[in-house]
Design a protein around this motif. Structure first.
Motif, PDB file in Angstrom:
ATOM      1  N   TYR A 135     -14.813  -4.226 -16.903  1.00  0.00           N
ATOM      2  CA  TYR A 135     -15.226  -5.005 -15.734  1.00  0.00           C
ATOM      3  C   TYR A 135     -16.050  -4.150 -14.788  1.00  0.00           C
ATOM      4  O   TYR A 135     -15.964  -2.919 -14.763  1.00  0.00           O
ATOM      5  N   TYR A 136     -16.878  -4.832 -14.017  1.00  0.00           N
ATOM      6  CA  TYR A 136     -17.652  -4.190 -12.952  1.00  0.00           C
ATOM      7  C   TYR A 136     -17.748  -5.183 -11.798  1.00  0.00           C
ATOM      8  O   TYR A 136     -17.947  -6.389 -12.013  1.00  0.00           O
ATOM      9  N   LYS A 137     -17.604  -4.681 -10.597  1.00  0.00           N
ATOM     10  CA  LYS A 137     -17.639  -5.527  -9.411  1.00  0.00           C
ATOM     11  C   LYS A 137     -18.468  -4.838  -8.330  1.00  0.00           C
ATOM     12  O   LYS A 137     -18.234  -3.671  -8.012  1.00  0.00           O
ATOM     13  N   TYR A 138     -19.446  -5.558  -7.805  1.00  0.00           N
ATOM     14  CA  TYR A 138     -20.245  -5.052  -6.691  1.00  0.00           C
ATOM     15  C   TYR A 138     -19.878  -5.852  -5.439  1.00  0.00           C
ATOM     16  O   TYR A 138     -19.808  -7.084  -5.482  1.00  0.00           O
ATOM     17  N   LEU A 139     -19.631  -5.160  -4.339  1.00  0.00           N
ATOM     18  CA  LEU A 139     -19.215  -5.797  -3.096  1.00  0.00           C
ATOM     19  C   LEU A 139     -20.214  -5.499  -1.986  1.00  0.00           C
ATOM     20  O   LEU A 139     -20.643  -4.345  -1.825  1.00  0.00           O
ATOM     21  N   ASP A 140     -20.572  -6.517  -1.254  1.00  0.00           N
ATOM     22  CA  ASP A 140     -21.335  -6.313  -0.030  1.00  0.00           C
ATOM     23  C   ASP A 140     -20.586  -6.987   1.130  1.00  0.00           C
ATOM     24  O   ASP A 140     -19.564  -7.626   0.936  1.00  0.00           O
ATOM     25  N   ARG A 141     -21.072  -6.783   2.310  1.00  0.00           N
ATOM     26  CA  ARG A 141     -20.387  -7.270   3.515  1.00  0.00           C
ATOM     27  C   ARG A 141     -18.935  -6.772   3.555  1.00  0.00           C
ATOM     28  O   ARG A 141     -18.024  -7.496   3.969  1.00  0.00           O
ATOM     29  N   VAL A 142     -18.734  -5.536   3.127  1.00  0.00           N
ATOM     30  CA  VAL A 142     -17.381  -4.976   3.074  1.00  0.00           C
ATOM     31  C   VAL A 142     -16.912  -4.622   4.478  1.00  0.00           C
ATOM     32  O   VAL A 142     -17.655  -4.054   5.280  1.00  0.00           O
ATOM     33  N   ASN A 143     -15.669  -4.969   4.766  1.00  0.00           N
ATOM     34  CA  ASN A 143     -15.010  -4.628   6.027  1.00  0.00           C
ATOM     35  C   ASN A 143     -14.111  -3.422   5.745  1.00  0.00           C
ATOM     36  O   ASN A 143     -12.981  -3.580   5.293  1.00  0.00           O
ATOM     37  N   PRO A 144     -14.590  -2.190   5.991  1.00  0.00           N
ATOM     38  CA  PRO A 144     -13.800  -1.009   5.597  1.00  0.00           C
ATOM     39  C   PRO A 144     -12.518  -0.892   6.407  1.00  0.00           C
ATOM     40  O   PRO A 144     -12.397  -1.425   7.517  1.00  0.00           O
ATOM     41  N   TYR A 145     -11.565  -0.156   5.848  1.00  0.00           N
ATOM     42  CA  TYR A 145     -10.268  -0.007   6.499  1.00  0.00           C
ATOM     43  C   TYR A 145      -9.729   1.399   6.278  1.00  0.00           C
ATOM     44  O   TYR A 145     -10.149   2.119   5.361  1.00  0.00           O
ATOM     45  N   THR A 146      -8.807   1.784   7.132  1.00  0.00           N
ATOM     46  CA  THR A 146      -8.056   3.026   6.966  1.00  0.00           C
ATOM     47  C   THR A 146      -6.573   2.676   6.914  1.00  0.00           C
ATOM     48  O   THR A 146      -6.175   1.553   7.224  1.00  0.00           O
ATOM     49  N   LEU A 147      -5.766   3.659   6.507  1.00  0.00           N
ATOM     50  CA  LEU A 147      -4.332   3.448   6.349  1.00  0.00           C
ATOM     51  C   LEU A 147      -3.563   4.308   7.338  1.00  0.00           C
ATOM     52  O   LEU A 147      -3.783   5.516   7.426  1.00  0.00           O
ATOM     53  N   GLU A 148      -2.670   3.665   8.064  1.00  0.00           N
ATOM     54  CA  GLU A 148      -1.743   4.373   8.947  1.00  0.00           C
ATOM     55  C   GLU A 148      -0.352   4.165   8.375  1.00  0.00           C
ATOM     56  O   GLU A 148       0.227   3.086   8.521  1.00  0.00           O
ATOM     57  N   ASP A 149       0.162   5.192   7.676  1.00  0.00           N
ATOM     58  CA  ASP A 149       1.367   5.031   6.864  1.00  0.00           C
ATOM     59  C   ASP A 149       1.112   3.924   5.841  1.00  0.00           C
ATOM     60  O   ASP A 149       0.330   4.106   4.937  1.00  0.00           O
ATOM     61  N   VAL A 150       1.759   2.772   5.992  1.00  0.00           N
ATOM     62  CA  VAL A 150       1.492   1.662   5.073  1.00  0.00           C
ATOM     63  C   VAL A 150       0.788   0.502   5.783  1.00  0.00           C
ATOM     64  O   VAL A 150       0.669  -0.580   5.222  1.00  0.00           O
ATOM     65  N   ARG A 151       0.299   0.739   6.987  1.00  0.00           N
ATOM     66  CA  ARG A 151      -0.373  -0.315   7.747  1.00  0.00           C
ATOM     67  C   ARG A 151      -1.878  -0.197   7.573  1.00  0.00           C
ATOM     68  O   ARG A 151      -2.445   0.894   7.675  1.00  0.00           O
ATOM     69  N   ILE A 152      -2.526  -1.318   7.304  1.00  0.00           N
ATOM     70  CA  ILE A 152      -3.973  -1.344   7.114  1.00  0.00           C
ATOM     71  C   ILE A 152      -4.650  -1.597   8.453  1.00  0.00           C
ATOM     72  O   ILE A 152      -4.293  -2.541   9.163  1.00  0.00           O
ATOM     73  N   ARG A 153      -5.640  -0.759   8.775  1.00  0.00           N
ATOM     74  CA  ARG A 153      -6.402  -0.893  10.007  1.00  0.00           C
ATOM     75  C   ARG A 153      -7.863  -1.166   9.642  1.00  0.00           C
ATOM     76  O   ARG A 153      -8.562  -0.279   9.154  1.00  0.00           O
ATOM     77  N   TYR A 154      -8.316  -2.385   9.886  1.00  0.00           N
ATOM     78  CA  TYR A 154      -9.680  -2.758   9.553  1.00  0.00           C
ATOM     79  C   TYR A 154     -10.643  -2.354  10.665  1.00  0.00           C
ATOM     80  O   TYR A 154     -10.284  -2.333  11.846  1.00  0.00           O
ATOM     81  N   ALA A 155     -11.902  -2.082  10.254  1.00  0.00           N
ATOM     82  CA  ALA A 155     -12.933  -1.744  11.233  1.00  0.00           C
ATOM     83  C   ALA A 155     -13.461  -2.986  11.940  1.00  0.00           C
ATOM     84  O   ALA A 155     -14.115  -2.871  12.982  1.00  0.00           O
ATOM     85  N   ALA A 156     -13.211  -4.178  11.393  1.00  0.00           N
ATOM     86  CA  ALA A 156     -13.717  -5.442  11.951  1.00  0.00           C
ATOM     87  C   ALA A 156     -15.242  -5.431  12.032  1.00  0.00           C
ATOM     88  O   ALA A 156     -15.843  -5.921  12.980  1.00  0.00           O
ATOM     89  N   ARG A 157     -15.866  -4.881  10.990  1.00  0.00           N
ATOM     90  CA  ARG A 157     -17.325  -4.856  10.866  1.00  0.00           C
ATOM     91  C   ARG A 157     -17.670  -4.975   9.388  1.00  0.00           C
ATOM     92  O   ARG A 157     -16.977  -4.429   8.543  1.00  0.00           O
ATOM     93  N   ASN A 158     -18.763  -5.659   9.091  1.00  0.00           N
ATOM     94  CA  ASN A 158     -19.251  -5.756   7.713  1.00  0.00           C
ATOM     95  C   ASN A 158     -20.331  -4.694   7.502  1.00  0.00           C
ATOM     96  O   ASN A 158     -21.497  -5.006   7.260  1.00  0.00           O
ATOM     97  N   ASN A 159     -19.937  -3.441   7.594  1.00  0.00           N
ATOM     98  CA  ASN A 159     -20.916  -2.357   7.605  1.00  0.00           C
ATOM     99  C   ASN A 159     -20.825  -1.456   6.386  1.00  0.00           C
ATOM    100  O   ASN A 159     -21.167  -0.279   6.452  1.00  0.00           O
ATOM    101  N   ALA A 160     -20.360  -1.973   5.250  1.00  0.00           N
ATOM    102  CA  ALA A 160     -20.229  -1.142   4.063  1.00  0.00           C
ATOM    103  C   ALA A 160     -20.527  -1.961   2.811  1.00  0.00           C
ATOM    104  O   ALA A 160     -20.428  -3.199   2.806  1.00  0.00           O
ATOM    105  N   THR A 161     -20.915  -1.253   1.774  1.00  0.00           N
ATOM    106  CA  THR A 161     -21.025  -1.811   0.426  1.00  0.00           C
ATOM    107  C   THR A 161     -20.104  -1.002  -0.480  1.00  0.00           C
ATOM    108  O   THR A 161     -19.712   0.127  -0.151  1.00  0.00           O
ATOM    109  N   ALA A 162     -19.762  -1.557  -1.628  1.00  0.00           N
ATOM    110  CA  ALA A 162     -18.823  -0.874  -2.510  1.00  0.00           C
ATOM    111  C   ALA A 162     -19.010  -1.382  -3.935  1.00  0.00           C
ATOM    112  O   ALA A 162     -19.700  -2.374  -4.191  1.00  0.00           O
TER     113      ALA A 162
END
Length: 274
Positions: free
Chosen positions: A143-170
């Motif tokens: 499989y292969y998957k291309y993503l645009d309009r990605v909303n990046p996030y970081t992890l604080e312990d097990v909590r997901i913190r989103y950037a609330a921006r569509n500023n990444a591709t993946a």
């Protein structure tokens, strides 16, 4: 000693109050078709999913998004002596953001965040055969998957913190293999092997591993029983996975925290009497 009487302040604190309303309407159409084609059976499946999503709230401008997600799958089963099936699938998948994906580092709602979008391509193969006079199946998928309009996030312990921006591709790509069958008569066991690479590019700074970038995974489940006492059963579960990216502190720059956790290993043994 003198007691500490100064006021205590949190090292980090966010206080926000939001009142939002989400309204979602979704529906889908699907068409399936089967026919014989040149000494083979051909299966065709096409679909279209539509969603309308609106957001409103106190102090938040009303926004609306309409998205379409088409998908297509083809399967070919040749009339061979060997029992095989070939599959190919593609599609566009979009998911409207949830409340947590709309909230930025200050706790404020960003209504302009769009649905993340992914383009999928999958090739699959299924092979059914007999081994030791018992049925077995081997399933392989690339499989292969291309993503645009990605909303990046970081992890604080097990909590997901989103950037609330569509500023990444993946992108994400990999290979999965799984063989299952009755290694022991009457009980199913399996062996799986997987390889995955997924990376993202934020603000054009270059690709780095995503938090889910787990390259290699091996899993084994083996079941057995005592021949003279079949009501006494045993299962052995083995898992080996290479380490995930270590992640960065909440809302910190992930480009400054590139490290990988240690490999994950686990073994479980269970015995039961039925």
């Amino acid at each position: 000693e003198q007691p500490f009487e100064s006021p205590l302040f949190p090292f980090e604190g966010i206080s926000a109050e939001n009142a939002t309303q989400n309204h979602r309407i979704s529906g889908y159409l699907q068409y399936s078709w089967q026919t014989a084609w040149d000494k083979a059976d051909l299966y065709f499946n096409a679909g279209l999913r539509a969603r309308l999503w609106t957001l409103r709230g106190a102090g938040i401008p009303t926004t609306a998004q309409a998205i379409l997600s088409p998908r297509l799958q083809l399967a070919l089963k040749p009339h061979w002596k060997s029992d095989m099936l070939f599959r190919a699938a593609t599609g566009v998948y979009q998911q409207p953001p949830l409340y947590r994906e709309l909230r930025d580092a200050t706790g404020s709602i960003q209504p302009e965040v769009k649905a993340q979008r992914a383009y999928h391509w999958v090739l699959g193969h299924e092979y059914s055969f007999r081994l030791w006079e018992r049925p077995f199946h081997l399933v392989t998928e690339a499989y292969y998957k291309y993503l645009d309009r990605v909303n990046p996030y970081t992890l604080e312990d097990v909590r997901i913190r989103y950037a609330a921006r569509n500023n990444a591709t993946a992108y994400a790509g990999g290979l999965d293999l799984r063989m299952y069958g009755a290694f022991v008569p009457g009980l199913e066991s399996w062996v799986s092997l997987g390889y995955l690479q997924t990376r993202e590019n934020t603000d054009g700074r270059g690709y780095i591993p995503r938090p889910t970038d787990q390259r290699f995974k091996l899993g084994v489940l083996f079941q057995d029983y005592i021949p003279s006492m079949p009501q006494v059963r045993m299962y052995l579960n083995l898992v080996y996975q290479t380490g995930l990216p270590g992640g960065s502190p909440a809302y910190a720059d992930p480009y400054l925290f590139q490290n990988t956790l240690e490999d994950y290993k686990r073994a479980d043994l269970g015995i039961s009497h039925i």
